[in-house]
Design an enzyme around this catalytic site. Sequence first.
Site, PDB file in Angstrom:
ATOM      1  N   TYR A  53       0.640  -1.124   0.079  1.00 42.18           N
ATOM      2  CA  TYR A  53       0.092  -0.024   0.047  1.00 42.18           C
ATOM      3  C   TYR A  53       1.004   1.273  -0.073  1.00 42.18           C
ATOM      4  CZ  TYR A  53      -3.688  -3.475   1.370  1.00 42.18           C
ATOM      5  OH  TYR A  53      -4.259  -4.331   1.402  1.00 42.18           O
ATOM      6  N   HIS A 111       0.317 -12.014   0.824  1.00 38.77           N
ATOM      7  CA  HIS A 111      -0.618 -11.008   0.208  1.00 38.77           C
ATOM      8  C   HIS A 111      -1.341 -11.715  -0.781  1.00 38.77           C
ATOM      9  CE1 HIS A 111      -1.443  -6.668  -0.319  1.00 38.77           C
ATOM     10  NE2 HIS A 111      -2.677  -7.335  -0.773  1.00 38.77           N
TER      11      HIS A 111
HETATM   12  P1  NAP Z   1     -13.989  -1.108   1.066  1.00 36.43           P
HETATM   13  O1  NAP Z   1     -13.549  -0.986   2.365  1.00 36.43           O
HETATM   14  O2  NAP Z   1     -14.978  -2.010   0.754  1.00 36.43           O
HETATM   15  O3  NAP Z   1     -14.488   0.510   0.483  1.00 36.43           O
HETATM   16  C1  NAP Z   1     -13.589   1.447   0.586  1.00 36.43           C
HETATM   17  C2  NAP Z   1     -14.522   2.694  -0.202  1.00 36.43           C
HETATM   18  O4  NAP Z   1     -15.673   2.934   0.467  1.00 36.43           O
HETATM   19  C3  NAP Z   1     -13.691   3.909  -0.100  1.00 36.43           C
HETATM   20  O5  NAP Z   1     -13.952   4.700  -1.178  1.00 36.43           O
HETATM   21  C4  NAP Z   1     -14.599   4.748   1.062  1.00 36.43           C
HETATM   22  O6  NAP Z   1     -14.286   6.111   0.766  1.00 36.43           O
HETATM   23  C5  NAP Z   1     -15.788   4.136   1.012  1.00 36.43           C
HETATM   24  N1  NAP Z   1     -16.655   4.212   2.090  1.00 36.43           N
HETATM   25  C6  NAP Z   1     -16.073   3.645   3.311  1.00 36.43           C
HETATM   26  N2  NAP Z   1     -17.113   3.884   4.337  1.00 36.43           N
HETATM   27  C7  NAP Z   1     -18.113   4.374   3.670  1.00 36.43           C
HETATM   28  C8  NAP Z   1     -19.491   4.728   4.150  1.00 36.43           C
HETATM   29  N3  NAP Z   1     -20.000   4.609   5.528  1.00 36.43           N
HETATM   30  N4  NAP Z   1     -20.221   5.131   3.146  1.00 36.43           N
HETATM   31  C9  NAP Z   1     -20.222   5.293   1.851  1.00 36.43           C
HETATM   32  N5  NAP Z   1     -18.910   4.980   1.291  1.00 36.43           N
HETATM   33  C10 NAP Z   1     -17.764   4.582   2.272  1.00 36.43           C
HETATM   34  O7  NAP Z   1     -12.581  -1.294   0.244  1.00 36.43           O
HETATM   35  P2  NAP Z   1     -11.031  -1.714   0.120  1.00 36.43           P
HETATM   36  O8  NAP Z   1     -10.302  -0.734   0.554  1.00 36.43           O
HETATM   37  O9  NAP Z   1     -10.636  -2.398  -1.042  1.00 36.43           O
HETATM   38  O10 NAP Z   1     -11.067  -2.937   1.215  1.00 36.43           O
HETATM   39  C11 NAP Z   1     -10.812  -2.638   2.796  1.00 36.43           C
HETATM   40  C12 NAP Z   1      -9.460  -3.075   3.195  1.00 36.43           C
HETATM   41  O11 NAP Z   1      -9.339  -4.422   2.916  1.00 36.43           O
HETATM   42  C13 NAP Z   1      -8.265  -2.224   2.537  1.00 36.43           C
HETATM   43  O12 NAP Z   1      -8.146  -0.971   2.556  1.00 36.43           O
HETATM   44  C14 NAP Z   1      -7.193  -3.195   2.635  1.00 36.43           C
HETATM   45  O13 NAP Z   1      -6.473  -2.716   3.940  1.00 36.43           O
HETATM   46  C15 NAP Z   1      -8.052  -4.326   2.555  1.00 36.43           C
HETATM   47  N6  NAP Z   1      -7.876  -5.283   1.025  1.00 36.43           N
HETATM   48  C16 NAP Z   1      -7.110  -6.328   1.032  1.00 36.43           C
HETATM   49  C17 NAP Z   1      -6.836  -6.795  -0.041  1.00 36.43           C
HETATM   50  C18 NAP Z   1      -6.203  -7.971  -0.234  1.00 36.43           C
HETATM   51  O14 NAP Z   1      -5.737  -8.529  -1.316  1.00 36.43           O
HETATM   52  N7  NAP Z   1      -5.692  -8.879   0.909  1.00 36.43           N
HETATM   53  C19 NAP Z   1      -7.525  -6.393  -1.197  1.00 36.43           C
HETATM   54  C20 NAP Z   1      -8.183  -5.264  -1.123  1.00 36.43           C
HETATM   55  C21 NAP Z   1      -8.306  -4.700   0.017  1.00 36.43           C
HETATM   56  P3  NAP Z   1     -13.498   7.135   1.851  1.00 36.43           P
HETATM   57  O15 NAP Z   1     -12.193   6.522   2.069  1.00 36.43           O
HETATM   58  O16 NAP Z   1     -13.462   8.324   1.068  1.00 36.43           O
HETATM   59  O17 NAP Z   1     -14.134   7.467   3.108  1.00 36.43           O
END
Ligand code: NAP
Length: 277
Positions: A53, A111
């Site tokens: 990240y 990962h």
């Molecule tokens: P997510 O958490 O499903 O979605 C994040 C998005 O949703 C951001 O654009 C955020 O906006 C928005 N959001 C957050 N809360 C909200 C709410 N209450 N209402 C409306 N929109 C909202 O997606 P993600 O970041 O892909 O997944 C979460 C975490 O999982 C990652 O950050 C990472 O740590 C981990 N991850 C791991 C892998 C892997 O391969 N292991 C892959 C992907 C993700 P704002 O930021 O503008 O508030």
Amino acid sequence: MRQVTLKSGDKVPVLGVGTWRMGERKGERAAEVAAIKLALDLGIRLVDTAEMYGEGGAEEMLSEALAGRRDEIFLVSKVYPHNASRNGVLAACERSLKRLKTDRLDLYLLHWPGSVPIEETIGAFETLVKGGKIKSWGVSNFDAGQMAALARAPDGGNCASNQVLYHLGSRGVEWKLLDDCRKSNVMVMAYSPLGQGPLLRKPALKAIADKHGVEPAAIALAWVLRHPGVITIPKAVKAEHVKANMKALDVKLDAEDLKALDAALPPPKRAEPLDMT
Ligand code: NAP
């Protein structure tokens, strides 16, 4: 907050925060640090990151956000598959610890599956555990077959967690992987639990959110957390998002809610390749 107990005996709170797409731009650092600090102030004690990240930028950002509070936090980071050789893992972990300004990780994940034999990566993880650099290890983006192969490898039974994509719009893991992980006491960390945003505009989600007096995001998170042994790590920078997500802990979905969600966003009818998008 409800917790899941790992094989090590360590307890992990079911709701945490993610950091993907953080630490990429200097101009956004203050807002990102503020978002993590707000989450901690509201009771969050689980933070997920990765060397990937922001190419270390998210870990550096976290060193600022977690300063003085490290001991309260269950901290997770991940190693790139191309760093998953024995010496590669040991060196990558040292770099992550340095960027995070800490002396240990609570959980360290591979990962995604790569070309290094898994036995070699496990050996390195076990060395890190013995040296006190990490408390537990696990994997991410491993499907049911890959988990079965992992369990057969030497010390593979020590795998504490598998972090996989799981949200209302992508339910493939319900076919087999969730059950397999539950039976072998492997904690599932649901990533992208909000479907990265667009999922939250589904009318079915909005209707149930209105009924419970919360935002659709809280319903999406409560839905993922309905399984014992599953935890989740939504990412949010906007303060109103951080606050809305906390409300998931107060939502108790009833049979009628679950039926309506199944009708709008159905469970899998057959085995599907593991979703990673
Ligand atoms: P997510 O958490 O499903 O979605 C994040 C998005 O949703 C951001 O654009 C955020 O906006 C928005 N959001 C957050 N809360 C909200 C709410 N209450 N209402 C409306 N929109 C909202 O997606 P993600 O970041 O892909 O997944 C979460 C975490 O999982 C990652 O950050 C990472 O740590 C981990 N991850 C791991 C892998 C892997 O391969 N292991 C892959 C992907 C993700 P704002 O930021 O503008 O508030």
